[in-house]
Design an enzyme around this catalytic site. Structure first.
Site, PDB file in Angstrom:
ATOM      1  N   LYS A   5       2.836   1.973 -13.204  1.00 58.46           N
ATOM      2  CA  LYS A   5       2.338   0.623 -12.931  1.00 58.46           C
ATOM      3  C   LYS A   5       0.903   0.717 -12.466  1.00 58.46           C
ATOM      4  O   LYS A   5       0.562   1.543 -11.622  1.00 58.46           O
ATOM      5  CB  LYS A   5       3.198   0.004 -11.813  1.00 58.46           C
ATOM      6  CG  LYS A   5       2.786  -1.374 -11.387  1.00 58.46           C
ATOM      7  CD  LYS A   5       3.772  -2.419 -11.881  1.00 58.46           C
ATOM      8  CE  LYS A   5       3.282  -3.826 -11.743  1.00 58.46           C
ATOM      9  NZ  LYS A   5       2.171  -4.194 -12.639  1.00 58.46           N
TER      10      LYS A   5
ATOM     11  N   LYS B 130      -0.406   5.388  -4.274  1.00 62.26           N
ATOM     12  CA  LYS B 130      -0.275   4.081  -3.624  1.00 62.26           C
ATOM     13  C   LYS B 130       1.157   3.552  -3.712  1.00 62.26           C
ATOM     14  O   LYS B 130       1.742   3.112  -2.715  1.00 62.26           O
ATOM     15  CB  LYS B 130      -1.233   3.098  -4.302  1.00 62.26           C
ATOM     16  CG  LYS B 130      -1.274   1.730  -3.671  1.00 62.26           C
ATOM     17  CD  LYS B 130      -2.134   0.760  -4.479  1.00 62.26           C
ATOM     18  CE  LYS B 130      -3.529   1.319  -4.702  1.00 62.26           C
ATOM     19  NZ  LYS B 130      -4.374   0.385  -5.481  1.00 62.26           N
TER      20      LYS B 130
ATOM     21  N   LYS C 267      -2.755   3.320 -15.246  1.00 58.54           N
ATOM     22  CA  LYS C 267      -3.991   2.514 -15.233  1.00 58.54           C
ATOM     23  C   LYS C 267      -4.516   2.399 -16.653  1.00 58.54           C
ATOM     24  O   LYS C 267      -4.205   3.247 -17.499  1.00 58.54           O
ATOM     25  CB  LYS C 267      -5.063   3.198 -14.368  1.00 58.54           C
ATOM     26  CG  LYS C 267      -6.114   2.241 -13.862  1.00 58.54           C
ATOM     27  CD  LYS C 267      -5.605   1.448 -12.661  1.00 58.54           C
ATOM     28  CE  LYS C 267      -6.627   0.468 -12.152  1.00 58.54           C
ATOM     29  NZ  LYS C 267      -6.183  -0.124 -10.872  1.00 58.54           N
TER      30      LYS C 267
ATOM     31  N   THR D 227      -3.716  -9.045  -2.769  1.00 60.66           N
ATOM     32  CA  THR D 227      -4.433  -7.837  -2.335  1.00 60.66           C
ATOM     33  C   THR D 227      -5.145  -8.100  -1.010  1.00 60.66           C
ATOM     34  O   THR D 227      -5.053  -7.307  -0.065  1.00 60.66           O
ATOM     35  CB  THR D 227      -5.428  -7.385  -3.426  1.00 60.66           C
ATOM     36  OG1 THR D 227      -4.684  -7.166  -4.612  1.00 60.66           O
ATOM     37  CG2 THR D 227      -6.157  -6.124  -3.029  1.00 60.66           C
TER      38      THR D 227
ATOM     39  N   ASN E 249     -12.135 -11.495  -5.855  1.00 57.67           N
ATOM     40  CA  ASN E 249     -10.772 -11.929  -5.535  1.00 57.67           C
ATOM     41  C   ASN E 249     -10.271 -11.306  -4.228  1.00 57.67           C
ATOM     42  O   ASN E 249      -9.901 -12.009  -3.284  1.00 57.67           O
ATOM     43  CB  ASN E 249      -9.868 -11.553  -6.722  1.00 57.67           C
ATOM     44  CG  ASN E 249      -8.414 -11.790  -6.429  1.00 57.67           C
ATOM     45  OD1 ASN E 249      -7.839 -11.152  -5.547  1.00 57.67           O
ATOM     46  ND2 ASN E 249      -7.805 -12.723  -7.122  1.00 57.67           N
TER      47      ASN E 249
ATOM     48  N   SER F 279       2.881  -7.716  -7.455  1.00 56.14           N
ATOM     49  CA  SER F 279       3.161  -7.454  -8.879  1.00 56.14           C
ATOM     50  C   SER F 279       4.611  -6.969  -9.034  1.00 56.14           C
ATOM     51  O   SER F 279       5.308  -7.364  -9.970  1.00 56.14           O
ATOM     52  CB  SER F 279       2.214  -6.385  -9.420  1.00 56.14           C
ATOM     53  OG  SER F 279       1.060  -6.972  -9.971  1.00 56.14           O
TER      54      SER F 279
END
Ligand code: NAD
Length: 428
Positions: A67, A91, A103, A187, A218, A355
């Site tokens: 992911k 992470k 990624k 985030t 963002n 997510s």
């Protein structure tokens, strides 16, 4: 020559050794499981075709499907995508999500594309990657210069290819297309929960805590907004065009409003800059990083803090909202100077956490309320901070070392359950 991926692997080796992780586990993480490179043909508005290099990396999937986001940026490279995918692996394990890391990226300046060109590029990316991604294998999401609209186009393209609805193939979609409530702010909000835990841990008085923020996008906007609401003083803000400073602190929402109103739309991007906006002193991005503040929040791109400026940083702590803003060499200098660096793999994990919630909602066919999303995000981030603070109390060299220890121990457990040399050679 050292590149961002070699740096990421060197850091992994150092921190793996410090945490006492088995060498064979670290070895499993020094190369990605698979990377796909593609050339995306895109019909431009003038009738010609341009070809854009694109990548997707599935780094490690011991703990679950891979992911991680997709970045559209002229500076994307295979090495950067691999580094970002390795950080996603750490992470996701650090905040205890049932995911590995991945990624993607495209070498493109998306601000130079029309909306139609951007849509064709996004769909071309998904056509090239459709066999490589999937709800049970690899689940992309937004990253720098990609957004909910782009995720919506990509989900639609994937569904056209597989000929059935498959919203869980990608997250960060618009809410009307199966996106989760609260994803846009996730985030920044997640990072805010980490800052609050750290402030409690250090006994910081919010009202006298000053903050400089690099990157008013963002993630940067939402953390600044929430920190200001909680009483912190946001004295400096910057974006790619430069920075602004105000000793008494900015009202973040007015700043955001003016930025939104003054923007010139090109494609789907905001061209307004914080420098054109409110009463302020103008500062450069370099000056912002070296301000005498309590907290420095890099929320733009990699390599903001390097060995060139690490010696001049005056902040007492750095909160890494961006991915990889502190280089390996800079980190050593900061550690010697006793400046805490709260690491990206913990601080900015709120995005991937929501997510994950979106993926769960898509698979359940049962959307959650905003209150549920926010409450679960808060508890996931606070638990992650507690786990990392516990590791830090074991006297790790840095906060990053503590976060890696938490993550690598989880990955180690996963690998051990599949069998190791010790297991196969033991007599019991
Ligand atoms: P964004 O595109 O919304 O914002 C990036 C901001 O950085 C923009 O305001 C841009 O003007 C500014 N910027 C670019 N170069 C700069 C420079 N040299 N100096 C100062 N400002 C500069 O992107 P975002 O989604 O907010 O992501 C920011 C960082 O956070 C990235 O490192 C990204 O990987 C990381 N991140 C984002 C998410 C997410 O969900 N959005 C999740 C995890 C990590």
């Amino acid at each position: 020559m050292s590149d961002v991926f070699q740096d990421a692997v060197a850091r992994l080796r150092n921190l793996g050794e410090e945490a006492g992780i088995r060498p064979e586990v670290v070895e499993a993480l020094v190369q990605p499981k698979a990377t796909l490179a593609a050339s995306l043909p895109v019909r431009m508005d003038d009738g010609g075709t341009r070809y854009f290099p694109a990548f997707r990396c599935r780094y490690n999937d011991v703990l679950g499907p891979t992911k991680g986001g997709i970045r559209f940026h002229p500076g994307v490279s295979a090495a950067e995508v691999k580094a970002l995918a390795l950080w996603m692996t750490i992470k996701n394990a650090c905040v205890d999500l049932p995911y590995g890391g991945g990624k993607g990226g495209v070498i493109v300046d998306p601000k130079k594309l029309s909306r139609m060109e951007l849509e064709r590029l996004s769909r071309a990316y998904m056509r090239a990657m459709a066999d490589f991604v999937g709800p049970d294998t690899d689940i992309p999401a937004p990253d720098v210069y990609t957004n909910a609209r782009i995720m919506g186009w990509m989900a639609d393209e994937y569904e056209a290819i597989v000929r059935h609805k498959a919203p869980a193939v990608i997250t960060g979609k618009p809410v009307g297309l199966g996106g989760s409530k609260g994803r846009g702010e996730a985030t920044g909000r997640g990072a805010f929960h980490i800052v609050e835990k750290y402030a409690d841990h250090r006994g910081l008085d919010r009202a006298s805590t000053t903050v400089a923020l690099q990157g008013f996008g963002n993630a940067g906007y939402h953390i600044a907004r929430l920190m200001q609401q909680a009483g912190y003083r946001i004295v400096a803000v910057s974006d790619s065009k430069g920075g602004i400073y105000k000793k008494d602190g900015f009202d973040v929402d007015s700043l955001y409003k003016v930025k939104q109103e003054s923007r010139v739309l090109k494609g789907v991007y905001c061209e307004g800059s914080v420098c054109e906006l409110v009463e302020h002193d103008t500062i450069t991005n370099a000056e912002l990083l070296e301000l005498d503040v309590d907290l420095l929040v890099p929320a733009a791109l990699e390599d903001a803090i390097t060995e060139e400026n690490a010696g001049d940083i005056k902040a007492k702590a750095i909160v890494e909202v961006a991915n990889g803003p502190t280089t390996l060499a800079a980190e050593g200098i900061l550690a010697e100077r006793d400046i805490d660096v709260l690491p990206d793999v913990l601080v900015n994990a709120g995005g991937v956490t929501v997510s994950y919630f979106e993926w769960v909602q898509n698979r359940q066919g049962y959307p959650w309320t905003l209150e549920t999303v926010r409450a679960r995000l808060k508890s996931q981030m606070e638990d992650a901070f507690d786990a990392v603070a516990t590791a830090r109390a074991e006297d790790t060299s840095t906060w990053r070392a503590a976060a890696y220890a938490v993550a690598l121990r989880r990955i180690e457990t996963g690998i051990e359950m599949s069998g190791t040399r010790d297991y196969f050679n033991s007599e019991d």
